[in-house]
Scaffold this active site. Structure first.
Site, mmCIF file in Angstrom:
data_model
loop_
_atom_site.group_PDB
_atom_site.id
_atom_site.type_symbol
_atom_site.label_atom_id
_atom_site.label_comp_id
_atom_site.label_asym_id
_atom_site.label_seq_id
_atom_site.Cartn_x
_atom_site.Cartn_y
_atom_site.Cartn_z
ATOM 1 N N SER A 78 0.815 -1.212 0.000
ATOM 2 C CA SER A 78 0.000 0.000 0.000
ATOM 3 C C SER A 78 0.847 1.261 0.000
ATOM 4 O O SER A 78 0.314 2.366 -0.133
ATOM 5 C CB SER A 78 -0.925 0.013 1.228
ATOM 6 O OG SER A 78 -0.167 -0.020 2.423
ATOM 7 N N HIS A 93 -2.776 -3.202 -5.704
ATOM 8 C CA HIS A 93 -3.203 -2.853 -4.356
ATOM 9 C C HIS A 93 -4.696 -3.066 -4.203
ATOM 10 O O HIS A 93 -5.501 -2.263 -4.675
ATOM 11 C CB HIS A 93 -2.815 -1.405 -4.044
ATOM 12 C CG HIS A 93 -3.181 -0.976 -2.669
ATOM 13 N ND1 HIS A 93 -3.578 0.310 -2.359
ATOM 14 C CD2 HIS A 93 -3.249 -1.671 -1.497
ATOM 15 C CE1 HIS A 93 -3.851 0.390 -1.070
ATOM 16 N NE2 HIS A 93 -3.664 -0.801 -0.538
ATOM 17 N N GLU A 118 -5.839 -0.776 -7.284
ATOM 18 C CA GLU A 118 -4.889 0.165 -7.872
ATOM 19 C C GLU A 118 -3.784 -0.629 -8.559
ATOM 20 O O GLU A 118 -3.120 -1.453 -7.926
ATOM 21 C CB GLU A 118 -4.279 1.060 -6.792
ATOM 22 C CG GLU A 118 -5.246 2.069 -6.193
ATOM 23 C CD GLU A 118 -4.607 2.912 -5.113
ATOM 24 O OE1 GLU A 118 -4.909 4.110 -5.041
ATOM 25 O OE2 GLU A 118 -3.800 2.365 -4.314
ATOM 26 N N ASN A 153 -4.457 6.037 -0.641
ATOM 27 C CA ASN A 153 -3.798 6.280 0.644
ATOM 28 C C ASN A 153 -3.072 7.620 0.683
ATOM 29 O O ASN A 153 -2.939 8.227 1.746
ATOM 30 C CB ASN A 153 -2.831 5.142 0.970
ATOM 31 C CG ASN A 153 -3.550 3.927 1.504
ATOM 32 O OD1 ASN A 153 -4.687 4.016 1.966
ATOM 33 N ND2 ASN A 153 -2.911 2.773 1.445
#
Length: 283
Positions: A117, A138, A150, A189
């Site tokens: 991540s 991800h 992702e 994130n």
């Protein structure tokens, strides 16, 4: 691609294995100890049983899905797969070691993907001799009910690798977005961590209380959950490690963790999983 391997039978790895098996792939689920593999298989069984009870799938379909998943502790068993998806601890040294081992075990066509991540895809790929076949994939928790993936390109990730990873995500009924150039935190994130971290600073600076902060963002910004609720759910230790990476990589004070946050980590307040974070949980 017909056969894949998932390394790490924890919450994320088990979820990915389940979704891949439901999509028709043969799946090898590997972890360091058989007890961990069994825990992962048990969580998949429980998740599928809920789907049976809710009328989403039939019992026969559940049995077929489970039949496509093989648990093991032997890394050598991944030698025949088309894709390996690593979902182990968020530690660069550990990931580089795993990818170097995979590079020597897997055939030349095998794509090596990481569920990281926040870590560098290019740095992980540098441990192999197939940098063009290394990519970030991800997934988000909980994997079975979260559609987003992702796809993160490293410096040398080929367009063909990206295309195959996208096809894999599509077959799992996931919506993929492409991160064209790796950067810590990627898309979600990078934005989410700053949002949560700023809320912690507001709390730590005494501007507002916990409940008021979460209520303000839910009512004022239309959020389903408040930032401190999300933090507890996400895991404060995981969140802290990501923020720490951001702080080191970007060298920007906006990523600085508040002393309150640091103290909570030192005290073992990791959120829901430890029973205490910004909120307390009774199990």
């Amino acid at each position: 691609m017909e056969k894949i391997a998932v390394l790490g039978a924890g919450i994320m790895g088990a979820g990915i294995a389940q979704e891949a098996a439901q999509a028709g792939y043969l799946v090898i689920l590997r972890d360091l100890q058989m007890s961990l593999v069994k825990d992962g298989l048990d969580s998949i069984d429980a998740s599928l049983e809920k789907s049976v009870q809710n009328g989403v799938i039939e019992q026969d379909e559940k049995n077929r899905i489970l039949g496509r998943i093989h648990g093991t502790t032997d890394l050598a068993e991944v030698r025949e797969v088309d894709l390996v998806l690593e979902a182990v601890v968020e530690n660069m040294a550990v990931k580089r070691q795993i990818f170097a081992e995979l590079d020597s075990i897997c055939p030349s066509h095998t794509i090596l993907a990481t569920n990281t991540s926040s870590l560098s895809i290019s740095e992980i790929a540098a441990a192999t001799h197939r940098r063009d076949k290394v990519i970030g994939m991800h997934f988000f928790y909980p994997v079975p009910s979260t559609r987003l993936v992702e796809l993160v390109k490293g410096m040398d990730t080929s367009d063909n690798t990206l295309e195959l990873a996208s096809e894999f995500a599509d077959r799992m009924s996931k919506q993929s977005v492409v991160v064209k150039r790796e950067s810590p935190g990627f898309i979600v994130n990078r934005i989410l961590m700053c949002y949560i971290n700023e809320a912690i600073h507001v709390l730590g600076d005494g501007m507002a209380g916990r409940d008021d902060i979460d209520m303000a963002m839910k009512l004022g910004a239309g959020m389903k959950y408040g930032p401190l609720e999300i933090a507890d759910f996400f895991g404060l230790d995981t969140l802290y490690s990501i923020i720490d990476v951001f702080c080191s990589e970007f060298r920007d004070s906006k990523y600085r963790p508040h002393p309150l946050f640091t103290t909570m980590i030192r005290a073992g307040y990791f959120g829901k999983k430890s029973g205490r974070g910004f909120y307390e949980y009774n199990y």
